[in-house]
Enzyme design. Structure first.
Site, PDB file in Angstrom:
ATOM      1  N   GLY A   1      16.075   4.125 -38.741  1.00 35.74           N
ATOM      2  CA  GLY A   1      17.164   3.629 -39.583  1.00 35.74           C
ATOM      3  C   GLY A   1      16.815   3.622 -41.061  1.00 35.74           C
TER       4      GLY A   1
ATOM      5  N   ASP B   1      16.605  13.451 -41.879  1.00 42.37           N
ATOM      6  CA  ASP B   1      17.062  12.336 -41.049  1.00 42.37           C
ATOM      7  C   ASP B   1      18.575  12.195 -41.114  1.00 42.37           C
ATOM      8  OD1 ASP B   1      14.598  11.203 -40.016  1.00 42.37           O
ATOM      9  OD2 ASP B   1      14.115  10.784 -42.104  1.00 42.37           O
TER      10      ASP B   1
ATOM     11  N   SER C   1       9.726  13.539 -45.233  1.00 44.47           N
ATOM     12  CA  SER C   1      11.088  13.125 -44.895  1.00 44.47           C
ATOM     13  C   SER C   1      11.881  12.941 -46.166  1.00 44.47           C
ATOM     14  CB  SER C   1      11.052  11.806 -44.118  1.00 44.47           C
ATOM     15  OG  SER C   1      12.337  11.234 -44.160  1.00 44.47           O
TER      16      SER C   1
ATOM     17  N   HIS D   1      11.512  17.384 -43.129  1.00 43.07           N
ATOM     18  CA  HIS D   1      12.111  16.508 -42.107  1.00 43.07           C
ATOM     19  C   HIS D   1      13.418  15.927 -42.654  1.00 43.07           C
ATOM     20  CE1 HIS D   1      11.896  13.861 -38.564  1.00 43.07           C
ATOM     21  NE2 HIS D   1      12.345  12.898 -39.354  1.00 43.07           N
TER      22      HIS D   1
ATOM     23  N   MET E   1      19.766  11.043 -35.427  1.00 42.36           N
ATOM     24  CA  MET E   1      19.867   9.653 -34.943  1.00 42.36           C
ATOM     25  C   MET E   1      21.351   9.335 -34.857  1.00 42.36           C
ATOM     26  SD  MET E   1      16.782   8.231 -37.272  1.00 42.36           S
ATOM     27  CE  MET E   1      16.838   9.702 -38.283  1.00 42.36           C
TER      28      MET E   1
HETATM   29  C1  DX5 Z   1      13.304   6.529 -39.889  1.00 40.45           C
HETATM   30  C2  DX5 Z   1      13.262   8.025 -40.132  1.00 40.45           C
HETATM   31  C3  DX5 Z   1      12.011   8.484 -40.739  1.00 40.45           C
HETATM   32  C4  DX5 Z   1      11.718   7.909 -42.093  1.00 40.45           C
HETATM   33  C5  DX5 Z   1      10.239   7.844 -42.239  1.00 40.45           C
HETATM   34  O1  DX5 Z   1      14.462   6.230 -39.220  1.00 40.45           O
HETATM   35  O2  DX5 Z   1      13.414   8.721 -38.904  1.00 40.45           O
HETATM   36  O3  DX5 Z   1      11.906   9.888 -40.754  1.00 40.45           O
HETATM   37  O4  DX5 Z   1      12.268   8.635 -43.150  1.00 40.45           O
HETATM   38  O5  DX5 Z   1       9.965   7.238 -43.441  1.00 40.45           O
HETATM   39  P1  DX5 Z   1       8.556   6.599 -43.768  1.00 40.45           P
HETATM   40  O6  DX5 Z   1       7.537   7.697 -43.693  1.00 40.45           O
HETATM   41  O7  DX5 Z   1       8.782   6.094 -45.141  1.00 40.45           O
HETATM   42  O8  DX5 Z   1       8.299   5.524 -42.753  1.00 40.45           O
HETATM   43 ZN    ZN Z   2      12.924  10.927 -38.886  1.00 41.77          ZN
END
Ligand code: DX5
Ligand code: ZN
Length: 229
Positions: free
Chosen positions: A151, A44, A17, A42, A77
């Site tokens: 978030g 976000d 991500s 990924h 999101m």
């Molecule tokens: C959270 C995001 C995730 C986030 C995951 O809202 O959707 O994709 O970046 O991050 P880690 O792996 O650090 O929990």
């Molecule tokens: Zn995500």
């Protein structure tokens, strides 16, 4: 459309991500995780309404599209996703995932994503009943199970997500369709094997990868855990 970017379909997908990447060097960060063995990137997208944070939009995806041929796994999101689907597709999204909690006409939204030539995913928050995605399961390519409240990166994995993954896997099997189960939030070497055993086939990892100095070593460590399954 962009199906060529899925040229390899690994059993287990590792999707760093970029939320936890250094945005000042985003192109380099993406190249680095690609070189380190990532399968998907990924992305976000947060709107400050559906989730209490703001991140990036399709113009940024468009500008990093040229640095990699890896599929972009775009996690929306946001409210009013319908308004932006085509922009994200044109910018180079390969998977577009929307939240069941944010889509009033989820069936329409999922089919619009597919009509645009992208793979369609549905995501659910940790406190959202599994039942809420059952009606749409036969129509999606992917289910993104949130294992933190969306978030922010770097949050603690919610343990109940393992049992939820098992239940979702069973429901997916019942459809007889090749729906990939993906998990997002707090995933790392300590839980990836358990999640794979529960039926997860794609793993988003932000902090677990980008907070380490050697991305290749970290991804190799995640794969070593998966090899034990
Ligand atoms: C959270 C995001 C995730 C986030 C995951 O809202 O959707 O994709 O970046 O991050 P880690 O792996 O650090 O929990
Ligand atoms: Zn995500």
């Amino acid at each position: 459309m962009a199906e060529h970017r899925f040229s390899s379909e690994p059993t287990y997908v590792i999707a760093p991500s970029i939320l936890s990447a250094d945005f000042g060097r985003l192109g380099d960060e993406i190249r680095a995780v690609e070189k380190a063995g990532a399968d998907w990137i990924h992305v976000d997208v947060m709107d400050g309404h559906f989730v209490p944070n703001l991140t990036l939009g399709w113009p940024l995806i468009q500008s990093v599209r040229k640095v990699t041929e890896l599929p972009f796994d775009v996690h929306l999101m946001i409210e009013n996703a319908d308004r932006y689907l085509e922009d994200f597709q044109k910018a180079g999204a390969d998977v577009i995932t929307v939240h069941v909690e944010a889509c009033v006409h989820l069936h329409r939204t999922i089919h619009e994503i597919k009509r645009l030539g992208c793979r369609a995913g549905v995501s659910l928050n940790p406190a959202t009943p599994i039942e809420s995605v059952l009606p749409i399961l036969p129509d999606v390519d992917l289910v993104l199970l949130m294992s933190v409240n969306p978030g922010f990166g770097g949050q603690k994995f919610i343990e109940a997500s393992v049992a939820r993954a098992e239940r979702l896997r069973a429901e997916i099997e019942r459809t007889g369709k090749p729906v990939r189960l993906e998990i997002d939030g707090g995933v790392g070497v300590g839980n990836i094997a358990r999640l794979a055993r529960a039926g997860v086939r794609a793993f988003v990892a932000g902090n677990a990868i980008f907070s380490t100095p050697d991305y290749a070593a970290t991804i190799a460590a995640l794969r070593a855990e998966l090899a034990k399954v």
